[in-house]
Each structure stands twice: as C-alpha cells, then as structure tokens.
Scaffold this motif. Structure first.
Motif, PDB file in Angstrom:
ATOM      1  N   VAL A 184       0.844  -1.191   0.000  1.00 55.00           N
ATOM      2  CA  VAL A 184       0.000   0.000   0.000  1.00 55.00           C
ATOM      3  C   VAL A 184       0.884   1.248   0.000  1.00 55.00           C
ATOM      4  CG1 VAL A 184      -1.896   1.213   1.120  1.00 55.00           C
ATOM      5  CG2 VAL A 184      -1.713  -1.283   1.344  1.00 55.00           C
ATOM      6  N   LEU A 185       0.558   2.184  -0.886  1.00 59.23           N
ATOM      7  CA  LEU A 185       1.201   3.496  -0.920  1.00 59.23           C
ATOM      8  C   LEU A 185       0.133   4.570  -0.732  1.00 59.23           C
ATOM      9  CD1 LEU A 185       3.738   3.142  -3.883  1.00 59.23           C
ATOM     10  CD2 LEU A 185       4.244   3.075  -1.436  1.00 59.23           C
ATOM     11  N   TYR A 186       0.533   5.682  -0.131  1.00 57.57           N
ATOM     12  CA  TYR A 186      -0.415   6.743   0.213  1.00 57.57           C
ATOM     13  C   TYR A 186      -0.002   8.031  -0.495  1.00 57.57           C
ATOM     14  CZ  TYR A 186      -1.209   3.266   3.821  1.00 57.57           C
ATOM     15  OH  TYR A 186      -1.459   2.087   4.476  1.00 57.57           O
ATOM     16  N   GLY A 187      -0.945   8.621  -1.238  1.00 54.04           N
ATOM     17  CA  GLY A 187      -0.663   9.828  -1.987  1.00 54.04           C
ATOM     18  C   GLY A 187      -1.159  11.069  -1.280  1.00 54.04           C
ATOM     19  N   PHE A 188      -0.289  12.079  -1.174  1.00 58.09           N
ATOM     20  CA  PHE A 188      -0.686  13.338  -0.540  1.00 58.09           C
ATOM     21  C   PHE A 188       0.182  14.464  -1.096  1.00 58.09           C
ATOM     22  CE2 PHE A 188       2.651  11.552   1.974  1.00 58.09           C
ATOM     23  CZ  PHE A 188       3.423  12.621   2.397  1.00 58.09           C
ATOM     24  N   PHE A 195       2.515  16.309  -5.727  1.00 53.26           N
ATOM     25  CA  PHE A 195       1.825  15.115  -5.241  1.00 53.26           C
ATOM     26  C   PHE A 195       2.802  13.960  -5.211  1.00 53.26           C
ATOM     27  CE2 PHE A 195      -1.243  11.614  -5.310  1.00 53.26           C
ATOM     28  CZ  PHE A 195      -2.195  12.076  -4.423  1.00 53.26           C
ATOM     29  N   GLN A 196       2.872  13.275  -4.071  1.00 53.57           N
ATOM     30  CA  GLN A 196       3.805  12.176  -3.905  1.00 53.57           C
ATOM     31  C   GLN A 196       3.120  10.985  -3.261  1.00 53.57           C
ATOM     32  OE1 GLN A 196       7.305  13.294  -1.753  1.00 53.57           O
ATOM     33  NE2 GLN A 196       7.945  14.838  -3.248  1.00 53.57           N
ATOM     34  N   GLN A 213      -3.752  14.183   5.479  1.00 54.88           N
ATOM     35  CA  GLN A 213      -3.539  14.760   4.160  1.00 54.88           C
ATOM     36  C   GLN A 213      -3.604  13.727   3.034  1.00 54.88           C
ATOM     37  OE1 GLN A 213       0.059  17.123   4.124  1.00 54.88           O
ATOM     38  NE2 GLN A 213      -0.319  17.877   6.195  1.00 54.88           N
ATOM     39  N   VAL A 214      -3.738  12.460   3.382  1.00 53.98           N
ATOM     40  CA  VAL A 214      -3.762  11.403   2.359  1.00 53.98           C
ATOM     41  C   VAL A 214      -5.012  11.564   1.492  1.00 53.98           C
ATOM     42  CG1 VAL A 214      -3.931   8.920   1.959  1.00 53.98           C
ATOM     43  CG2 VAL A 214      -2.420   9.807   3.762  1.00 53.98           C
ATOM     44  N   GLU A 215      -4.805  11.681   0.178  1.00 54.92           N
ATOM     45  CA  GLU A 215      -5.910  11.873  -0.765  1.00 54.92           C
ATOM     46  C   GLU A 215      -6.226  10.611  -1.563  1.00 54.92           C
ATOM     47  OE1 GLU A 215      -5.319  15.263  -3.255  1.00 54.92           O
ATOM     48  OE2 GLU A 215      -4.525  16.500  -1.628  1.00 54.92           O
ATOM     49  N   THR A 216      -5.213   9.802  -1.818  1.00 50.49           N
ATOM     50  CA  THR A 216      -5.420   8.569  -2.579  1.00 50.49           C
ATOM     51  C   THR A 216      -4.639   7.432  -1.931  1.00 50.49           C
ATOM     52  OG1 THR A 216      -3.564   9.008  -4.082  1.00 50.49           O
ATOM     53  CG2 THR A 216      -5.748   9.800  -4.758  1.00 50.49           C
ATOM     54  N   VAL A 217      -5.086   6.222  -2.185  1.00 45.87           N
ATOM     55  CA  VAL A 217      -4.417   5.020  -1.683  1.00 45.87           C
ATOM     56  C   VAL A 217      -4.183   4.084  -2.869  1.00 45.87           C
ATOM     57  CG1 VAL A 217      -4.582   3.011  -0.176  1.00 45.87           C
ATOM     58  CG2 VAL A 217      -5.489   5.214   0.586  1.00 45.87           C
TER      59      VAL A 217
END
Length: 264
Positions: A184-188, A195-196, A213-217
């Motif tokens: 799993v990686l978390y995008g913020f 965006f990273q 702040q996580v916007e996507t997973v």
C-alpha cells in the motif's frame, strides 16, 4: 457334359493379392504418428485451457478484492449528518465518531492508517468511517459493527490469505486465498503542492504524521494460481523485486482509490 471353369489369369490373381509386410508396417507407422500428434495436441489444449482458466480466476479474484477494498477506502472518514442544535442552520456531523484515535495534526478522528511490512513483507491497512443505524452499515466481513459510531476494517495478509478484521467480529477471516503480497502506498500533497506517494513507514517518521492529508491510496496485490506446470518466466513484484518462476501463474494488480472524506 460339365465344363470346368477357366482358371483365373495371372493378372487377375495379382489384383486379388494383399499388401506386403512393408506396406503394412508403413501404414501402422503413419497411424501411430497421427495418434501421437492427436494426443500431443489434446495435452497442449488441456494445459492451455487450465492456464487460461487459472489466469481468468486470478483476474476475477483481484476484481473481488479491489471491490471490497475500494468500498471501505473511499468511505474512510465519512460521517453522517445529524440534526443541528436548535437555532443553528449549519450542517452538523456526528461528533460521536472517533475513528482510530485523534490525529495530532487536526485533533480530528484518525480515519486511515497503515503499517509497512518488514523486508518487503505484506503491509497492513486500517480504515474507519461512521456507522449509519438506518442503512445498517457493514464492515469488510459484511457484519454490523460491535462498536457504536464506528465501522472499522483492518486488512492484512497471513499465510497467503488476504484477511480482514472487522468491527463486527473479534476474529479476522479470509477474504481471498492465493495472495502472496499486499503493498500500500499513500498519496498526498507536500509543501510545494507536488503530489507524492509514500509508504506507511515514510509517513510515520514525519512529525507530525500527515495521515489527514492522504488523498489517494494505491494498492498492489500479487496473486498466485493453482497450476504448477506453467512454462513462464520470472516476474517483477509490487516493489520491483524479482519473483522467481516456480511453475505457477502469478499476476500483479494495481489499483488507486480516492479518499473522499478527508477533512470533513
């Protein structure tokens, strides 16, 4: 006076003679070659059918797993609207929802967090959102929560099984078998608004950890089939590692889910 029949001529006797031993052996050899070719074609067709069925099953298993994961990840942090206090015209959300604890950045409920597996081992993902007593919200196992105001689901891999511990049970149960890896990686967004994607370990060492702040997973699943004589080659896993071919079909699946309710 009886007349004896005329004996057959030499040409007639030649036309009535059978095949020679050499012709018989050639015919048998050709027939055996045809049988061997037919058996080889049957074995190849059967092997190909099994391989296609195994690969199709992995596709279906991945779709089912992502359907469950996506439903709960997208719902992370969702809170139901409650009746506002008398005279207040603003929208009011359920304050009784507590998530997994308090986020030190915003003092809001912690709704999503993860744990990174050591040495490329599978990760763990934990998500939470508010219950709806009218709609009877369910956890990842399809059970109503045992905790008021909180539906939680914890996803992990144990013994090649993708398991979930829901808030409606004290025991985790398998959602899917044949899972070798779960990353799993978390995008913020960071300070310069770029965006990273970061791992759970990279987020946890940040002070304070920016889980709000996580916007996507991004989820990666590596699945393995049941067939044991696949003539494939080595492949690349979720983290770019080399996975040696042992005769079984493997597939790596990626999916990105939007966290819809962060900041509510």
């Amino acid at each position: 006076m009886a007349v004896s029949p005329r004996p057959p001529s030499r040409r007639a006797r030649r036309r009535q003679s059978g095949v020679s031993l050499m012709e018989l052996l050639i015919g048998i050899s050709i027939g055996l070659l045809v049988v061997v070719a037919a058996i080889g074609s049957l074995v190849y067709t059967r092997t190909s059918t099994i391989a296609v069925g195994d690969s199709s099953r992995l596709q279906q298993d991945a779709s089912n797993a992502f359907r469950t994961l996506g439903h709960h990840i997208r719902q992370s942090g969702a809170r139901r609207i409650v009746n506002p206090t008398v005279g207040d015209t603003n929208v009011a959300f359920n304050d009784a929802y507590l998530g997994f604890g308090t986020n030190s950045n915003t003092s809001a409920p912690l709704v999503l967090q993860g744990t990174e597996g050591a040495d490329n081992a599978p990760d763990t993902l934990q998500v939470s959102y508010d219950t709806d007593p009218v709609l009877q919200s369910m956890d990842c196992l399809g059970a109503p929560t045992l905790v008021a105001n909180n539906i939680s689901s914890t996803f992990s891999v144990v013994g090649n099984e993708l398991r979930c511990l829901g808030s409606g049970s004290v025991t985790p149960f398998a959602l899917l078998q044949g899972v070798e890896d779960f990353q799993v990686l978390y995008g913020f967004r960071i300070a310069d608004d770029s965006f990273q994607y970061r791992t759970a370990a990279a987020i946890n060492v940040m002070v304070p950890a920016p889980w709000e702040q996580v916007e996507t997973v991004q989820v990666c699943l590596r699945l393995v089939g049941e067939m044991s004589n696949n003539p494939g080659a080595d492949m690349t896993g979720c983290n770019g590692e080399n996975v040696v071919n042992d005769g079984r079909i493997r597939r790596v699946f990626f999916r990105v889910f939007k966290v819809r309710n962060q900041g509510i």
